[in-house]
Write an enzyme that holds these catalytic residues in place. Structure first.
Site, mmCIF file in Angstrom:
data_model
loop_
_atom_site.group_PDB
_atom_site.id
_atom_site.type_symbol
_atom_site.label_atom_id
_atom_site.label_comp_id
_atom_site.label_asym_id
_atom_site.label_seq_id
_atom_site.Cartn_x
_atom_site.Cartn_y
_atom_site.Cartn_z
ATOM 1 N N GLU A 1 0.871 -1.174 0.000
ATOM 2 C CA GLU A 1 0.000 0.000 0.000
ATOM 3 C C GLU A 1 0.908 1.224 0.000
ATOM 4 O O GLU A 1 1.166 1.838 1.038
ATOM 5 C CB GLU A 1 -0.934 -0.017 1.207
ATOM 6 C CG GLU A 1 -2.059 0.996 1.116
ATOM 7 C CD GLU A 1 -1.565 2.427 1.234
ATOM 8 O OE1 GLU A 1 -1.484 3.111 0.189
ATOM 9 O OE2 GLU A 1 -1.256 2.858 2.344
ATOM 10 N N GLU B 1 3.994 8.539 -4.387
ATOM 11 C CA GLU B 1 4.939 8.064 -3.374
ATOM 12 C C GLU B 1 5.876 7.009 -3.952
ATOM 13 O O GLU B 1 6.399 6.171 -3.235
ATOM 14 C CB GLU B 1 4.172 7.525 -2.164
ATOM 15 C CG GLU B 1 3.357 8.609 -1.460
ATOM 16 C CD GLU B 1 2.609 8.095 -0.240
ATOM 17 O OE1 GLU B 1 2.905 6.963 0.198
ATOM 18 O OE2 GLU B 1 1.752 8.832 0.262
#
Length: 290
Positions: free
Chosen positions: A68, A77
């Site tokens: 995740e 990210e």
């Protein structure tokens, strides 16, 4: 630690949990002990790029990667960068494919999420316009010239604004379009195009106040099965998804085909009619993989 606990509940015999921050890794170890999973879950305090096979549980190649790392922006990210690195170095391939379009053997891996798509749509919202601009302050005070400082080049996150889009009035003026389609089972950052262009057709008249970015993540590469979405229509009953991610916004102004101001240096609103066609250009920065 949550993903590791869920993996054990789903029947995993040996799990390696990778956490870059030492303090969080220590917390994860305690959580494993409290849930009596410490014998099945090995917690590593390292960046995933520094992990080797010898660090892993049972020093064996894992068969499934669950991650995740998705940001407010799908790849914000560096999810693909880190997942592809672990996948290609540490994961045991599920199978190898040879196709007419790709005659060289290509490994496929069990990665969750298997696929994800980044979407963008054009939205109109008088409430958002109050956040992004200024017109007056009390009677007889005109502050509209401050709008020359409006930032239409950056993206901002709704969670940082303290706004849940599904709790305010807004309209999508066009259908969301996919600007990135990522297969986490086999893609690398090199597979993401530098520039993507789409022509969208306006479905209702209004002022385009912002471009709204949301994503869908899928457990299967064919997009079947469970889906996780950050579109505001999908998070109405899930406020925590808006707290964790929410959406990204980019304020919009009217420019010419070269991206220059139409009249002067003063930002002008982009007003559209039903049936208008608007070009959307999305750029991806390669050197930071988002």
């Amino acid at each position: 630690g949550l993903l590791s606990l869920l993996a054990v509940q789903c029947g995993a015999e040996a799990v390696t949990a990778i956490e870059g921050k030492r303090e969080l890794a220590e917390v994860s170890k305690t959580i494993m002990e409290q849930n009596k999973c410490e014998s099945k879950v090995k917690v590593i305090s390292k960046m995933s790029t520094d992990v080797t096979i010898s660090d892993l549980a049972d020093e064996a190649q894992p068969t499934v990667l669950v991650s995740e790392l998705l940001g407010v922006l799908l790849l914000g990210e560096r999810a693909l960068h880190f997942m592809a690195d672990v996948r290609d170095r540490l994961l045991k391939p599920a199978n190898t494919l040879i196709t007419p379009t790709s005659p060289s053997p290509k490994n496929q891996f069990n990665v969750i999420p298997a696929r994800a798509k980044q979407f963008v749509s054009l939205i109109s919202s008088d409430t958002l316009s109050l956040i992004s601009g200024v017109s007056s302050f009390g009677e007889g005070v005109d502050l509209s010239y401050l709008n020359t400082l409006q930032d239409t080049a950056s993206t901002i996150f709704t969670k940082n604004l303290g706004v849940r889009l599904n709790s305010i009035e807004f309209q999508e003026l066009c259908e969301p379009v996919c600007i990135a389609d990522v297969n986490f089972q086999q893609d690398t950052s090199a597979d993401i195009p530098t520039v993507v262009e789409h022509i969208v057709q306006i479905q209702q008249a209004g002022t385009v106040h912002a471009a709204m970015f949301s994503w869908d993540a899928f457990i299967n590469t064919d997009c079947s099965g469970p889906k996780l979405s950050t579109h505001p229509n999908e998070t109405k009953t899930n406020p925590m998804r808006d707290v964790a991610w929410g959406q990204a916004l980019q304020w919009v102004e009217r420019v010419d085909e070269k991206g220059k101001h139409v009249d002067d240096d003063f930002p002008r609103p982009l007003v559209v009619k039903k049936g208008d066609r608007v070009k959307i250009i999305a750029s991806f920065t390669k050197n930071v993989a988002h």
